[in-house]
Design a protein around this motif. Structure first.
Motif, mmCIF file in Angstrom:
data_model
loop_
_atom_site.group_PDB
_atom_site.id
_atom_site.type_symbol
_atom_site.label_atom_id
_atom_site.label_comp_id
_atom_site.label_asym_id
_atom_site.label_seq_id
_atom_site.Cartn_x
_atom_site.Cartn_y
_atom_site.Cartn_z
ATOM 1 N N LEU A 177 27.367 38.170 53.420
ATOM 2 C CA LEU A 177 28.500 37.272 53.183
ATOM 3 C C LEU A 177 29.788 38.075 53.004
ATOM 4 O O LEU A 177 29.783 39.173 52.445
ATOM 5 N N GLU A 178 30.890 37.506 53.445
ATOM 6 C CA GLU A 178 32.192 38.154 53.282
ATOM 7 C C GLU A 178 32.611 38.079 51.812
ATOM 8 O O GLU A 178 32.556 37.019 51.189
ATOM 9 N N GLU A 179 33.043 39.206 51.247
ATOM 10 C CA GLU A 179 33.368 39.282 49.823
ATOM 11 C C GLU A 179 34.875 39.411 49.604
ATOM 12 O O GLU A 179 35.557 40.133 50.320
ATOM 13 N N SER A 180 35.383 38.684 48.600
ATOM 14 C CA SER A 180 36.770 38.811 48.147
ATOM 15 C C SER A 180 36.751 39.004 46.636
ATOM 16 O O SER A 180 35.960 38.369 45.940
ATOM 17 N N GLU A 181 37.618 39.881 46.126
ATOM 18 C CA GLU A 181 37.660 40.172 44.689
ATOM 19 C C GLU A 181 38.974 39.714 44.090
ATOM 20 O O GLU A 181 40.032 39.876 44.700
ATOM 21 N N PHE A 182 38.895 39.152 42.859
ATOM 22 C CA PHE A 182 40.082 38.673 42.171
ATOM 23 C C PHE A 182 40.011 39.046 40.698
ATOM 24 O O PHE A 182 38.934 39.291 40.155
ATOM 25 N N GLU A 183 41.172 39.068 40.063
ATOM 26 C CA GLU A 183 41.223 39.334 38.631
ATOM 27 C C GLU A 183 40.591 38.164 37.888
ATOM 28 O O GLU A 183 40.936 37.006 38.118
ATOM 29 N N SER A 184 39.664 38.460 36.994
ATOM 30 C CA SER A 184 38.999 37.398 36.239
ATOM 31 C C SER A 184 39.902 36.882 35.119
ATOM 32 O O SER A 184 40.827 37.560 34.683
ATOM 33 N N ASP A 190 36.270 38.748 39.415
ATOM 34 C CA ASP A 190 35.666 37.542 39.979
ATOM 35 C C ASP A 190 35.484 37.758 41.474
ATOM 36 O O ASP A 190 36.454 37.932 42.204
ATOM 37 N N CYS A 191 34.245 37.777 41.918
ATOM 38 C CA CYS A 191 33.945 38.004 43.341
ATOM 39 C C CYS A 191 33.567 36.688 44.005
ATOM 40 O O CYS A 191 32.792 35.906 43.450
ATOM 41 N N ARG A 192 34.093 36.485 45.191
ATOM 42 C CA ARG A 192 33.820 35.260 45.948
ATOM 43 C C ARG A 192 33.166 35.624 47.273
ATOM 44 O O ARG A 192 33.528 36.628 47.896
ATOM 45 N N TYR A 193 32.199 34.799 47.712
ATOM 46 C CA TYR A 193 31.426 35.101 48.906
ATOM 47 C C TYR A 193 31.421 33.901 49.844
ATOM 48 O O TYR A 193 31.318 32.758 49.401
ATOM 49 N N GLU A 194 31.526 34.195 51.126
ATOM 50 C CA GLU A 194 31.588 33.101 52.101
ATOM 51 C C GLU A 194 30.928 33.527 53.402
ATOM 52 O O GLU A 194 31.082 34.665 53.855
#
Length: 216
Positions: A177-184, A190-194
């Motif tokens: 899955l493609e991963e994106s990282e953000f400040e929690s 906070d990692c997001r997967y799509e």
């Protein structure tokens, strides 16, 4: 989103409303409803929050509130319940006997830290925690979430057993899955997967996934 609070800290927590028609305070104290959204609604909320994070210059954990209320209304319709204020919790209360029956049939095993739930023979979602003790505390609540989805199934009388190959296929597809990282909001990232077949999110603290959730 999963949040890990620092000690002695003050944190503004982003929330979604799950009771459209209530506009008065019920208590001065915060309390847990002991329910979690059904996986289809969790998935849609996760996707809308991920969209907010990706489309905003600053981390924004906003959900599509209208979609949340609409999906709760659909849930009431599917499971044959009603709430004068459109409260998600009322659906769980109305079907508590059925949910209790599910909970009696499933118990966590020794050292279990996650669950992959199947509905109608297909993977519905997975939750994994970093601590066995933490998973054990929320096992019944997570089970209630997946059970509520099962109660809204379009094929409630169809007996289907999960296949090990289906479980392995779902889990083996997650690293792609493609991963994106953000400040929690709290500690960690906070990692997001799509991907084309799955979406998910995970809170990473010191390279440890505190909580990860994935949905088909």
């Amino acid at each position: 989103t999963t949040i890990l609070l620092d000690a002695n800290s003050k944190t503004v927590i982003p929330v979604s409303c799950t009771e459209q028609g209530r506009w008065r305070s019920m208590s001065h104290k915060f309390s847990h409803s002991k329910t979690v959204m059904a996986p289809k609604l969790r998935k849609k909320k996760l996707m809308s929050v991920s969209h907010s994070l990706k489309s905003s210059p600053e981390p924004c954990y906003a959900s599509d509130q209208g979609e949340v209320w609409s999906e709760i209304a659909k849930l009431h319709c599917k499971v044959g319940t009603h709430s004068p204020t459109g409260a998600m919790h009322d659906a769980y209360q109305s079907r508590r006997d059925d949910l209790s029956d599910y909970k009696r049939r499933f118990k966590p095993v020794d050292k279990q830290f996650g669950v992959l739930a199947f509905i109608d023979g297909k993977p519905a979602g997975a939750d994994m925690l970093s601590l066995v003790s933490a998973f054990k505390k929320i096992f019944d609540i997570l089970l209630g979430s997946y059970a509520m989805e099962a109660l809204s199934s379009s094929e409630p009388d169809r007996e289907t057993l999960p296949e090990r190959e289906e479980a392995e296929k779902f889990l083996e597809g997650l690293p792609a899955l493609e991963e994106s990282e953000f400040e929690s909001v709290g500690l960690g990232r906070d990692c997001r997967y799509e991907g084309p077949e799955s979406v998910g999110a995970a809170l990473m603290v010191d390279d440890t996934p505190v909580h990860a959730a994935f949905f088909t």
